[in-house]
Design a protein around this motif. Structure first.
Motif, mmCIF file in Angstrom:
data_model
loop_
_atom_site.group_PDB
_atom_site.id
_atom_site.type_symbol
_atom_site.label_atom_id
_atom_site.label_comp_id
_atom_site.label_asym_id
_atom_site.label_seq_id
_atom_site.Cartn_x
_atom_site.Cartn_y
_atom_site.Cartn_z
ATOM 1 N N ALA A 1 0.833 -1.211 0.000
ATOM 2 C CA ALA A 1 0.000 0.000 0.000
ATOM 3 C C ALA A 1 0.868 1.262 0.000
ATOM 4 O O ALA A 1 0.578 2.236 -0.708
ATOM 5 N N THR A 2 1.945 1.241 0.796
ATOM 6 C CA THR A 2 2.866 2.384 0.785
ATOM 7 C C THR A 2 3.526 2.521 -0.587
ATOM 8 O O THR A 2 3.625 3.623 -1.133
ATOM 9 N N ALA A 3 3.975 1.400 -1.140
ATOM 10 C CA ALA A 3 4.602 1.448 -2.460
ATOM 11 C C ALA A 3 3.635 1.996 -3.495
ATOM 12 O O ALA A 3 4.005 2.820 -4.345
ATOM 13 N N ARG A 4 2.374 1.568 -3.418
ATOM 14 C CA ARG A 4 1.394 2.059 -4.393
ATOM 15 C C ARG A 4 1.181 3.564 -4.251
ATOM 16 O O ARG A 4 1.021 4.279 -5.234
ATOM 17 N N SER A 5 1.197 4.045 -2.999
ATOM 18 C CA SER A 5 1.011 5.490 -2.803
ATOM 19 C C SER A 5 2.158 6.281 -3.418
ATOM 20 O O SER A 5 1.958 7.394 -3.922
ATOM 21 N N VAL A 6 3.358 5.702 -3.390
ATOM 22 C CA VAL A 6 4.513 6.370 -4.011
ATOM 23 C C VAL A 6 4.361 6.388 -5.535
ATOM 24 O O VAL A 6 4.569 7.426 -6.181
ATOM 25 N N VAL A 7 3.983 5.260 -6.112
ATOM 26 C CA VAL A 7 3.789 5.223 -7.569
ATOM 27 C C VAL A 7 2.637 6.155 -7.965
ATOM 28 O O VAL A 7 2.702 6.848 -8.993
ATOM 29 N N ALA A 8 1.597 6.218 -7.125
ATOM 30 C CA ALA A 8 0.480 7.131 -7.393
ATOM 31 C C ALA A 8 0.948 8.584 -7.376
ATOM 32 O O ALA A 8 0.536 9.401 -8.208
ATOM 33 N N GLN A 9 1.826 8.904 -6.420
ATOM 34 C CA GLN A 9 2.350 10.275 -6.358
ATOM 35 C C GLN A 9 3.156 10.600 -7.615
ATOM 36 O O GLN A 9 3.030 11.684 -8.194
ATOM 37 N N ILE A 10 3.971 9.638 -8.063
ATOM 38 C CA ILE A 10 4.735 9.843 -9.300
ATOM 39 C C ILE A 10 3.778 10.065 -10.466
ATOM 40 O O ILE A 10 3.910 11.037 -11.226
ATOM 41 N N GLY B 1 -13.075 7.010 -12.743
ATOM 42 C CA GLY B 1 -11.917 7.882 -12.691
ATOM 43 C C GLY B 1 -12.331 9.334 -12.759
ATOM 44 O O GLY B 1 -13.454 9.687 -12.397
ATOM 45 N N CYS B 2 -11.424 10.170 -13.230
ATOM 46 C CA CYS B 2 -11.600 11.616 -13.199
ATOM 47 C C CYS B 2 -11.541 12.157 -14.616
ATOM 48 O O CYS B 2 -10.537 11.997 -15.308
ATOM 49 N N LEU B 3 -12.623 12.801 -15.057
ATOM 50 C CA LEU B 3 -12.657 13.358 -16.412
ATOM 51 C C LEU B 3 -11.473 14.282 -16.659
ATOM 52 O O LEU B 3 -10.846 14.237 -17.727
ATOM 53 N N ALA C 1 -2.410 15.440 -6.659
ATOM 54 C CA ALA C 1 -1.674 14.403 -7.410
ATOM 55 C C ALA C 1 -1.909 13.028 -6.798
ATOM 56 O O ALA C 1 -2.079 12.028 -7.514
ATOM 57 N N GLN C 2 -1.920 12.965 -5.469
ATOM 58 C CA GLN C 2 -2.161 11.674 -4.802
ATOM 59 C C GLN C 2 -3.565 11.172 -5.123
ATOM 60 O O GLN C 2 -3.760 9.980 -5.407
ATOM 61 N N ILE C 3 -4.543 12.081 -5.099
ATOM 62 C CA ILE C 3 -5.911 11.691 -5.459
ATOM 63 C C ILE C 3 -5.944 11.170 -6.892
ATOM 64 O O ILE C 3 -6.466 10.076 -7.157
ATOM 65 N N GLU C 4 -5.362 11.919 -7.828
ATOM 66 C CA GLU C 4 -5.393 11.512 -9.238
ATOM 67 C C GLU C 4 -4.677 10.176 -9.453
ATOM 68 O O GLU C 4 -5.159 9.313 -10.187
ATOM 69 N N GLY C 5 -3.524 10.016 -8.817
ATOM 70 C CA GLY C 5 -2.760 8.775 -8.988
ATOM 71 C C GLY C 5 -3.487 7.576 -8.398
ATOM 72 O O GLY C 5 -3.535 6.494 -8.998
ATOM 73 N N MET C 6 -4.080 7.761 -7.224
ATOM 74 C CA MET C 6 -4.788 6.640 -6.598
ATOM 75 C C MET C 6 -6.088 6.331 -7.347
ATOM 76 O O MET C 6 -6.484 5.159 -7.464
ATOM 77 N N ASN D 1 -7.080 3.828 1.685
ATOM 78 C CA ASN D 1 -6.044 4.532 2.457
ATOM 79 C C ASN D 1 -5.800 5.960 1.983
ATOM 80 O O ASN D 1 -4.800 6.574 2.364
ATOM 81 N N LEU D 2 -6.689 6.480 1.138
ATOM 82 C CA LEU D 2 -6.398 7.792 0.559
ATOM 83 C C LEU D 2 -6.279 8.886 1.620
ATOM 84 O O LEU D 2 -5.396 9.741 1.529
ATOM 85 N N TRP D 3 -7.143 8.846 2.625
ATOM 86 C CA TRP D 3 -7.019 9.898 3.644
ATOM 87 C C TRP D 3 -5.750 9.750 4.489
ATOM 88 O O TRP D 3 -5.005 10.725 4.646
ATOM 89 N N PRO D 4 -5.427 8.575 5.027
ATOM 90 C CA PRO D 4 -4.149 8.467 5.749
ATOM 91 C C PRO D 4 -2.943 8.866 4.888
ATOM 92 O O PRO D 4 -1.996 9.488 5.385
ATOM 93 N N GLN D 5 -2.977 8.526 3.588
ATOM 94 C CA GLN D 5 -1.873 8.937 2.702
ATOM 95 C C GLN D 5 -1.819 10.458 2.586
ATOM 96 O O GLN D 5 -0.730 11.061 2.598
ATOM 97 N N THR D 6 -2.994 11.074 2.468
ATOM 98 C CA THR D 6 -3.044 12.535 2.394
ATOM 99 C C THR D 6 -2.497 13.156 3.674
ATOM 100 O O THR D 6 -1.755 14.148 3.639
#
Lengths: 203, 203
Positions: free
Chosen positions: A159-168, B106-108, B166-171, B186-191
């Protein structure tokens, strides 16, 4: 034989480049052939469809990118420094595209994921495998970092790794939208936050 | 008059929905008209091009989403709780699409950003304005959070806000790729990590 495989490789390269730029549906076989300098009549000798070519293009691009991932994440540096090297390599890649062809290209895998996930199961599945492979490679490096005590216990998860790839992926989207790789200047410090590395260590 | 404006609105809605699903280039005017139940011959009475319709679809979708952003970020709760409400609303939106139509959409804005940034300056510019507006709204909330002492001094910047978007879009990309909104659990804890909020406060 040499000439045949070269034409096939040129089609794969052309598809990857053009789709990185403008996606899948905007491209026709004729344009891909023109870019590859291959006669359109030859296309179906090599590939049964644009979809089949796209799967090969994803495969070829991941083979190249995977080499970068393994180079960056391998070696003797502390794991956090290896992860930093990987993140900086992603930034350098977008910077090189801007310098060489004038445009931030973004990520072929991200482009295809958003465009085709709901309409092309074959391409979607291949792109999902690529991201799964990235997450697995990064998770292994996170486990090294956890063993070295440089990220907190429990942080070395997929999950942490995915969050990093999502940020990229998300930040590369913004760099492409602005056609400006400087948007990525903070990508490593942002990644360090997701890894729960103290800010002082992330400079 | 009523009927005329309804047909125009139906075309805008159909374009937003179909492009959220499959992007821009894959769609023809005929399919958009069919979905909107508007005769194809009428299309150019309302819009001079698919591009012009797309700009209107982006505008219409942002008007709706912006209402959600203002609702979530407004009110009397502590700023961090308002930001959490916004992030959870993004997750709920993807969950609702999966429940209602069977697919994470996803996001338009993200879809169009990746597909068209290098080939359609008009749509690109409008999508960039939408993301700039999101970043500005979020930055204002971050300033409230900083004033309340719930994020560290110096964290309330447009760069921080952009990293959250960016985290929202990537996730959301990963949720669409897996057609599984649980990817966003986990989007909120990641944020919260990106906002430098202590983990204990982010539950």
């Amino acid at each position: 034989m040499g000439r045949t495989s070269t034409a096939r490789d040129r089609l794969i390269d052309a598809a990857g480049t053009l789709m990185g730029d403008r996606g899948y549906a905007a491209l026709g076989v004729a344009e891909i052939c023109a870019r590859a300098d291959v006669r359109k009549g030859s296309f179906y000798h090599f590939f049964e469809s644009k979809q089949a070519l796209t799967v090969e293009a994803v495969e070829a691009q991941w083979q190249r990118r995977r080499a970068t991932w393994l180079d960056c994440l391998g070696g003797d540096l502390p794991a956090v420094r290896r992860i930093e090297r990987l993140v900086r390599a992603q930034v350098d890649s977008q910077r090189a595209d801007k310098r060489d062809i004038g445009a931030v290209q973004g990520c072929l895998f991200g482009n295809l994921a958003l465009e085709l996930s709901n309409s092309d199961e074959v391409v979607r599945a291949r792109v999902a495998e690529v991201f799964d492979a990235q997450i697995a490679l990064l998770t292994a490096a996170l486990r090294d970092a956890e063993a070295e005590g440089s990220i907190p216990p429990g942080a070395a998860t997929p999950a942490t790794a995915r969050s990093v790839v999502a940020q990229i992926e998300g930040m590369v989207l913004f760099a492409k939208l602005a056609n400006d790789p400087d948007v990525l200047d903070n990508l490593w410090p942002q990644t360090a936050l997701l890894l729960r590395i103290d800010g002082a260590e992330s400079g």
